[in-house]
Design a protein around this motif. Structure first.
Motif, mmCIF file in Angstrom:
data_model
loop_
_atom_site.group_PDB
_atom_site.id
_atom_site.type_symbol
_atom_site.label_atom_id
_atom_site.label_comp_id
_atom_site.label_asym_id
_atom_site.label_seq_id
_atom_site.Cartn_x
_atom_site.Cartn_y
_atom_site.Cartn_z
ATOM 1 N N GLU A 139 -15.390 6.492 -18.440
ATOM 2 C CA GLU A 139 -16.706 7.066 -18.167
ATOM 3 C C GLU A 139 -16.926 7.420 -16.706
ATOM 4 O OE1 GLU A 139 -19.927 4.932 -20.541
ATOM 5 O OE2 GLU A 139 -18.255 3.515 -20.704
ATOM 6 N N LEU A 140 -16.008 7.037 -15.854
ATOM 7 C CA LEU A 140 -16.134 7.360 -14.430
ATOM 8 C C LEU A 140 -15.642 8.783 -14.157
ATOM 9 C CD1 LEU A 140 -14.803 4.029 -12.873
ATOM 10 C CD2 LEU A 140 -17.163 4.860 -12.807
ATOM 11 N N PRO A 141 -16.144 9.414 -13.103
ATOM 12 C CA PRO A 141 -15.698 10.772 -12.760
ATOM 13 C C PRO A 141 -14.214 10.812 -12.416
ATOM 14 C CG PRO A 141 -17.732 10.216 -11.599
ATOM 15 C CD PRO A 141 -17.229 8.947 -12.201
ATOM 16 N N ASP A 142 -13.624 11.981 -12.580
ATOM 17 C CA ASP A 142 -12.210 12.175 -12.252
ATOM 18 C C ASP A 142 -11.936 11.805 -10.798
ATOM 19 O OD1 ASP A 142 -11.619 13.200 -14.796
ATOM 20 O OD2 ASP A 142 -12.271 15.205 -14.196
ATOM 21 N N GLY A 143 -10.890 11.052 -10.583
ATOM 22 C CA GLY A 143 -10.519 10.615 -9.240
ATOM 23 C C GLY A 143 -11.140 9.273 -8.911
ATOM 24 N N VAL A 144 -12.437 9.158 -9.132
ATOM 25 C CA VAL A 144 -13.107 7.867 -8.933
ATOM 26 C C VAL A 144 -12.540 6.854 -9.920
ATOM 27 C CG1 VAL A 144 -15.313 6.639 -8.969
ATOM 28 C CG2 VAL A 144 -15.208 8.979 -8.075
ATOM 29 N N ASP A 145 -12.250 7.316 -11.151
ATOM 30 C CA ASP A 145 -11.706 6.414 -12.163
ATOM 31 C C ASP A 145 -10.404 5.772 -11.689
ATOM 32 O OD1 ASP A 145 -10.251 8.802 -12.317
ATOM 33 O OD2 ASP A 145 -10.599 9.112 -14.464
ATOM 34 N N TYR A 146 -9.519 6.577 -11.118
ATOM 35 C CA TYR A 146 -8.245 6.038 -10.639
ATOM 36 C C TYR A 146 -8.440 5.100 -9.449
ATOM 37 C CZ TYR A 146 -3.875 5.886 -7.999
ATOM 38 O OH TYR A 146 -2.800 5.455 -7.256
ATOM 39 N N ALA A 147 -9.301 5.470 -8.500
ATOM 40 C CA ALA A 147 -9.524 4.634 -7.315
ATOM 41 C C ALA A 147 -10.075 3.267 -7.698
ATOM 42 C CB ALA A 147 -10.485 5.336 -6.347
ATOM 43 N N VAL A 148 -10.999 3.231 -8.648
ATOM 44 C CA VAL A 148 -11.575 1.959 -9.094
ATOM 45 C C VAL A 148 -10.553 1.170 -9.912
ATOM 46 C CG1 VAL A 148 -13.422 0.883 -10.440
ATOM 47 C CG2 VAL A 148 -13.909 2.927 -9.082
ATOM 48 N N PHE A 149 -9.806 1.858 -10.762
ATOM 49 C CA PHE A 149 -8.795 1.226 -11.607
ATOM 50 C C PHE A 149 -7.732 0.526 -10.758
ATOM 51 C CE2 PHE A 149 -4.804 2.202 -14.246
ATOM 52 C CZ PHE A 149 -4.928 1.073 -15.049
ATOM 53 N N ASP A 150 -7.210 1.213 -9.750
ATOM 54 C CA ASP A 150 -6.176 0.612 -8.900
ATOM 55 C C ASP A 150 -6.732 -0.574 -8.121
ATOM 56 O OD1 ASP A 150 -3.266 1.281 -7.737
ATOM 57 O OD2 ASP A 150 -4.542 0.553 -6.116
ATOM 58 N N PHE A 151 -7.958 -0.456 -7.660
ATOM 59 C CA PHE A 151 -8.626 -1.561 -6.961
ATOM 60 C C PHE A 151 -8.716 -2.763 -7.906
ATOM 61 C CE2 PHE A 151 -12.534 -2.352 -3.951
ATOM 62 C CZ PHE A 151 -12.038 -3.603 -3.639
ATOM 63 N N ALA A 152 -9.076 -2.520 -9.163
ATOM 64 C CA ALA A 152 -9.205 -3.590 -10.153
ATOM 65 C C ALA A 152 -7.872 -4.283 -10.390
ATOM 66 C CB ALA A 152 -9.752 -3.028 -11.461
ATOM 67 N N VAL A 153 -6.807 -3.487 -10.477
ATOM 68 C CA VAL A 153 -5.476 -4.048 -10.704
ATOM 69 C C VAL A 153 -5.063 -4.921 -9.530
ATOM 70 C CG1 VAL A 153 -3.021 -3.479 -10.945
ATOM 71 C CG2 VAL A 153 -4.739 -2.181 -12.223
ATOM 72 N N ASN A 154 -5.347 -4.476 -8.334
ATOM 73 C CA ASN A 154 -4.916 -5.154 -7.117
ATOM 74 C C ASN A 154 -5.776 -6.361 -6.758
ATOM 75 O OD1 ASN A 154 -4.369 -4.161 -3.647
ATOM 76 N ND2 ASN A 154 -3.102 -5.407 -4.952
ATOM 77 N N SER A 155 -7.073 -6.284 -7.042
ATOM 78 C CA SER A 155 -7.989 -7.333 -6.563
ATOM 79 C C SER A 155 -8.972 -7.853 -7.611
ATOM 80 C CB SER A 155 -8.782 -6.812 -5.351
ATOM 81 O OG SER A 155 -7.922 -6.422 -4.308
ATOM 82 N N GLY A 156 -8.837 -7.418 -8.854
ATOM 83 C CA GLY A 156 -9.702 -7.919 -9.919
ATOM 84 C C GLY A 156 -10.797 -6.941 -10.307
ATOM 85 N N PRO A 157 -11.077 -6.796 -11.607
ATOM 86 C CA PRO A 157 -12.108 -5.857 -12.077
ATOM 87 C C PRO A 157 -13.501 -6.145 -11.538
ATOM 88 C CG PRO A 157 -10.692 -6.553 -13.886
ATOM 89 C CD PRO A 157 -10.359 -7.435 -12.724
ATOM 90 N N GLY A 158 -13.871 -7.421 -11.460
ATOM 91 C CA GLY A 158 -15.200 -7.765 -10.975
ATOM 92 C C GLY A 158 -15.420 -7.337 -9.537
ATOM 93 N N ARG A 159 -14.434 -7.570 -8.694
ATOM 94 C CA ARG A 159 -14.561 -7.179 -7.280
ATOM 95 C C ARG A 159 -14.588 -5.658 -7.146
ATOM 96 N NH1 ARG A 159 -11.217 -10.347 -5.325
ATOM 97 N NH2 ARG A 159 -12.648 -11.770 -4.282
#
Length: 222
Positions: free
Chosen positions: A76-96
């Motif tokens: 549901e996130l905009p293109d590009g933002v989805d990937y940036a948030v996804f990688d952040f979640a993988v690296n540091s946790g979805p909640g953060r």
């Protein structure tokens, strides 16, 4: 629709690499970024490290989709933002990752992406969201005690995420998306040369000659 999941996952896996069991890594043993704990949670409850080493591509995708992508509402996130948030979640946790995204768009930072967060994200230029999120992510990483050990790799990863996220965003938004400008200090060792003195014109010289003649006649009068 998970239009960008496969592309985002392939980019994430480039950073995650293969087998890792570094003693300084709080996540412990991982294979392609999947921790033993998550492998046991989503794939095989009693899995060993050897089982984790043999994880299949389908199992990898299942873990990433369920534990990270769906947790941050990647579809549901905009293109590009989805990937940036996804990688952040993988690296540091979805909640953060969710909290930092909420901080970027100015909504309550409860770590759960819902309608208010999604609306706020969509209302901002996607490039601005990507830049701000990556900046905040780096600030968080620099504050970790393990930055001395993993900092070089993390910095390279976030730089790559920023670049790829902007590429994903550009074709679908109509925005003119450019790399973040770099602010440089003036070069004090090589200052700019002073501006040339304006050339003196004919009027100046005529005025000067007139003053000299007047002074000469004044002396003769005395």
């Amino acid at each position: 629709m998970d239009r960008n999941f496969a592309r985002a996952l392939s980019l994430v896996l480039k950073h995650e690499g293969g087998w890792s069991d570094h003693p300084a890594d709080p996540g412990g043993a991982t294979m392609k970024g999947v921790t033993l704990a998550n492998f046991r949670r989503y794939v095989k409850p009693n899995a060993t490290k050897d089982d984790l080493r043999k994880i299949t591509n389908e199992q990898v995708a299942s873990v990433y989709r369920r534990f990270y992508w769906e947790a941050v509402h990647g579809a549901e996130l905009p293109d590009g933002v989805d990937y940036a948030v996804f990688d952040f979640a993988v690296n540091s946790g979805p909640g953060r990752a969710a909290k930092y995204l909420q901080g970027v768009v100015g909504v309550a930072q409860d770590g759960r992406i819902g309608p208010a967060t999604l609306a706020a994200v969509r209302a901002k230029p996607h490039a601005a969201v990507i830049h701000d999120l990556c900046d905040r992510r780096m600030a968080f990483l620099r504050g970790l005690k393990t930055f001395g050990t993993f900092g070089k790799g993390w910095s390279s990863r976030v730089a790559g995420v920023r670049s790829e996220a902007l590429k994903i965003a550009a074709p679908n938004t109509g925005e003119v998306i450019a790399p973040k400008p770099i602010t440089r200090k003036p070069d004090e060792t090589n200052p700019s040369p002073p501006a040339a003195e304006p050339a003196k014109g004919l009027a100046f010289w005529l005025q000067l000659i007139g003053k000299a003649i007047a002074a000469l006649f004044s002396k003769k009068g005395h």
